[in-house]
Scaffold this motif. Sequence first.
Motif, PDB file in Angstrom:
ATOM      1  N   ALA A  58       0.829  -1.202   0.000  1.00 54.59           N
ATOM      2  CA  ALA A  58       0.000   0.000   0.000  1.00 54.59           C
ATOM      3  C   ALA A  58       0.867   1.257   0.000  1.00 54.59           C
ATOM      4  CB  ALA A  58      -0.931  -0.001   1.211  1.00 54.59           C
ATOM      5  N   LEU A  59       1.946   1.240   0.774  1.00 57.52           N
ATOM      6  CA  LEU A  59       2.845   2.395   0.803  1.00 57.52           C
ATOM      7  C   LEU A  59       3.498   2.605  -0.551  1.00 57.52           C
ATOM      8  CD1 LEU A  59       4.332   4.636   2.303  1.00 57.52           C
ATOM      9  CD2 LEU A  59       6.001   2.925   3.061  1.00 57.52           C
ATOM     10  N   ALA A  60       3.946   1.521  -1.191  1.00 55.03           N
ATOM     11  CA  ALA A  60       4.555   1.640  -2.515  1.00 55.03           C
ATOM     12  C   ALA A  60       3.569   2.236  -3.515  1.00 55.03           C
ATOM     13  CB  ALA A  60       5.037   0.269  -2.982  1.00 55.03           C
ATOM     14  N   ALA A  61       2.305   1.839  -3.421  1.00 56.91           N
ATOM     15  CA  ALA A  61       1.289   2.379  -4.328  1.00 56.91           C
ATOM     16  C   ALA A  61       1.090   3.874  -4.093  1.00 56.91           C
ATOM     17  CB  ALA A  61      -0.031   1.636  -4.141  1.00 56.91           C
ATOM     18  N   GLY A  67       4.426   9.881  -8.261  1.00 56.48           N
ATOM     19  CA  GLY A  67       5.349   9.927  -9.389  1.00 56.48           C
ATOM     20  C   GLY A  67       6.695   9.267  -9.140  1.00 56.48           C
ATOM     21  N   LEU A  68       6.832   8.545  -8.030  1.00 59.93           N
ATOM     22  CA  LEU A  68       8.095   7.882  -7.725  1.00 59.93           C
ATOM     23  C   LEU A  68       8.048   6.419  -8.140  1.00 59.93           C
ATOM     24  CD1 LEU A  68       8.761   9.274  -4.125  1.00 59.93           C
ATOM     25  CD2 LEU A  68       9.991   9.898  -6.209  1.00 59.93           C
ATOM     26  N   SER A  69       9.121   5.943  -8.732  1.00 61.41           N
ATOM     27  CA  SER A  69       9.244   4.504  -8.927  1.00 61.41           C
ATOM     28  C   SER A  69       9.704   3.899  -7.605  1.00 61.41           C
ATOM     29  CB  SER A  69      10.260   4.187 -10.030  1.00 61.41           C
ATOM     30  OG  SER A  69      11.526   4.719  -9.710  1.00 61.41           O
ATOM     31  N   THR A  70       9.285   2.684  -7.322  1.00 58.11           N
ATOM     32  CA  THR A  70       9.569   2.095  -6.020  1.00 58.11           C
ATOM     33  C   THR A  70      10.260   0.745  -6.154  1.00 58.11           C
ATOM     34  OG1 THR A  70       7.389   1.053  -5.913  1.00 58.11           O
ATOM     35  CG2 THR A  70       7.602   3.241  -4.936  1.00 58.11           C
ATOM     36  N   LEU A  71      11.031   0.416  -5.126  1.00 60.75           N
ATOM     37  CA  LEU A  71      11.688  -0.867  -5.000  1.00 60.75           C
ATOM     38  C   LEU A  71      11.293  -1.448  -3.645  1.00 60.75           C
ATOM     39  CD1 LEU A  71      15.258   0.294  -6.070  1.00 60.75           C
ATOM     40  CD2 LEU A  71      13.673  -1.001  -7.500  1.00 60.75           C
ATOM     41  N   ARG A  72      11.006  -2.734  -3.601  1.00 60.95           N
ATOM     42  CA  ARG A  72      10.655  -3.396  -2.349  1.00 60.95           C
ATOM     43  C   ARG A  72      11.855  -4.201  -1.865  1.00 60.95           C
ATOM     44  NH1 ARG A  72       5.122  -4.842  -2.293  1.00 60.95           N
ATOM     45  NH2 ARG A  72       5.627  -6.180  -0.506  1.00 60.95           N
ATOM     46  N   VAL A  73      12.318  -3.924  -0.664  1.00 64.44           N
ATOM     47  CA  VAL A  73      13.473  -4.626  -0.115  1.00 64.44           C
ATOM     48  C   VAL A  73      13.187  -5.020   1.334  1.00 64.44           C
ATOM     49  CG1 VAL A  73      15.123  -3.440  -1.614  1.00 64.44           C
ATOM     50  CG2 VAL A  73      14.594  -2.486   0.641  1.00 64.44           C
ATOM     51  N   SER A  74      14.018  -5.905   1.871  1.00 64.48           N
ATOM     52  CA  SER A  74      13.881  -6.355   3.258  1.00 64.48           C
ATOM     53  C   SER A  74      15.263  -6.482   3.881  1.00 64.48           C
ATOM     54  CB  SER A  74      13.172  -7.718   3.324  1.00 64.48           C
ATOM     55  OG  SER A  74      11.874  -7.647   2.792  1.00 64.48           O
ATOM     56  N   SER A  75      15.280  -6.381   5.200  1.00 68.40           N
ATOM     57  CA  SER A  75      16.512  -6.645   5.940  1.00 68.40           C
ATOM     58  C   SER A  75      16.662  -8.147   6.170  1.00 68.40           C
ATOM     59  CB  SER A  75      16.487  -5.910   7.287  1.00 68.40           C
ATOM     60  OG  SER A  75      15.588  -6.562   8.175  1.00 68.40           O
ATOM     61  N   VAL A 123       4.651   5.270  10.102  1.00 68.20           N
ATOM     62  CA  VAL A 123       4.943   5.323   8.664  1.00 68.20           C
ATOM     63  C   VAL A 123       3.646   5.426   7.868  1.00 68.20           C
ATOM     64  CG1 VAL A 123       6.046   4.117   6.754  1.00 68.20           C
ATOM     65  CG2 VAL A 123       7.048   4.010   9.041  1.00 68.20           C
ATOM     66  N   ALA A 124       2.658   4.615   8.234  1.00 73.65           N
ATOM     67  CA  ALA A 124       1.375   4.650   7.533  1.00 73.65           C
ATOM     68  C   ALA A 124       0.695   6.002   7.680  1.00 73.65           C
ATOM     69  CB  ALA A 124       0.465   3.543   8.068  1.00 73.65           C
ATOM     70  N   ALA A 125       0.857   6.642   8.844  1.00 73.93           N
ATOM     71  CA  ALA A 125       0.156   7.894   9.113  1.00 73.93           C
ATOM     72  C   ALA A 125       0.866   9.119   8.539  1.00 73.93           C
ATOM     73  CB  ALA A 125      -0.026   8.075  10.625  1.00 73.93           C
ATOM     74  N   GLN A 126       2.214   9.080   8.463  1.00 69.29           N
ATOM     75  CA  GLN A 126       2.951  10.320   8.189  1.00 69.29           C
ATOM     76  C   GLN A 126       3.826  10.306   6.933  1.00 69.29           C
ATOM     77  OE1 GLN A 126       2.348  12.859  10.148  1.00 69.29           O
ATOM     78  NE2 GLN A 126       1.286  11.773  11.787  1.00 69.29           N
ATOM     79  N   ALA A 127       4.345   9.154   6.521  1.00 68.67           N
ATOM     80  CA  ALA A 127       5.410   9.130   5.518  1.00 68.67           C
ATOM     81  C   ALA A 127       4.980   9.711   4.178  1.00 68.67           C
ATOM     82  CB  ALA A 127       5.922   7.706   5.335  1.00 68.67           C
ATOM     83  N   THR A 128       3.837   9.315   3.676  1.00 71.65           N
ATOM     84  CA  THR A 128       3.406   9.805   2.359  1.00 71.65           C
ATOM     85  C   THR A 128       3.181  11.312   2.380  1.00 71.65           C
ATOM     86  OG1 THR A 128       2.375   7.666   1.859  1.00 71.65           O
ATOM     87  CG2 THR A 128       1.684   9.555   0.541  1.00 71.65           C
TER      88      THR A 128
END
Length: 255
Positions: A58-61, A67-75, A123-128
Motif C-alpha cells: 500500500a505504501l509503494a502504491a 510519481g516515484l518509482s519504487t523498490l521493495r526490499v527487506s533486511s 509510517v502509515a500515518a505520516q510518511a506519504t
Amino acid sequence: MNSPATPPRSLAELRRLTPARVALGRAGASLPTEALLDFTLAHARARDAVHAGFDAAALAAELQALGLSTLRVSSRAADRRDYLARPDLGRQLDPAARDVLAGAPPVGDIALVIGDGLSPVAVAAQATAVVRHLLPRLAAARIGVGAAAVATGARVALGDEIGAALGARMVVVLIGERPGLSAPASLGAYLTFGPRPGLTDADRNCVSNIHASGISAEEAAHKIAWLIREGLVRQVTGVALKDESGSLMPELPPP
C-alpha cells in the motif's frame, strides 16, 4: 516602585502545556484510578504500534501515485520477533534485496528509503504526507530523487547499504521511531551524505517527532529539504551540519 509579582501558574496550567505526566495526584500510596487507566492505555498503544503490521504494498502504491518509482526490499530480520531481538539484522540487507538493488539504475542525488522501524503505524500515518510536501521543494532546488525503496524490517543504518547500492550522493530514511507513552506514531527522518556501511549516527542529521501533536509533515519537509540542499552543497551531514532552516517556511503551491 516595584511591579507586582507574577502569580505562579497552577498545576492545571502546567499540564495543558505538556503531554508529560505531571501532577497526577495520588490515592493513598498509588495513582488515582483515572491516571492509572490512562497510563495503561498509553502503554498498550505503544506496544501495539511496535507490533503493528507493515503494508509495504500500500505504501509503494501511494509513492507511485506521487510519481516515484519504487523498490521493495527487506533486511535480514526474518520476522518481527527476529527484528526486535536482533537489531543487527535490521541493519543488513538480505541477499534477495541486494539482487533487486543491483539491477536498479543509479539514482543520482537522493535515494529515498521508507522503512517500518519501531512504529509501522507512524509510517502509515505520516510518511506519504512528508514525501508529498518534500518533492516540490526538491524540484524547486533542482534536486533529483531516484527510486524510493520501501524497506521491511528496517533499522536506520539499513539506508546506508541501500544508498551505496543505488549510487546515491545522499540517502534520506523515513522510519517509525520508538513509540513513547505520549506519541506512539512518531516518524523520524535521517539524512546521510555519502552513504556506505559502517557509518554511525554522528554522520547523520535527524528530524524527529513528526506526528499529529509534534512537527507537522509540512514543517518536517521544509527542514529535510534545507538539510538536503546544504548537505549536498557542503558535502557533509551529521555533526558537521547544523540545522539552520529557521521557523519561516517559504510559500509553495499546494502539492
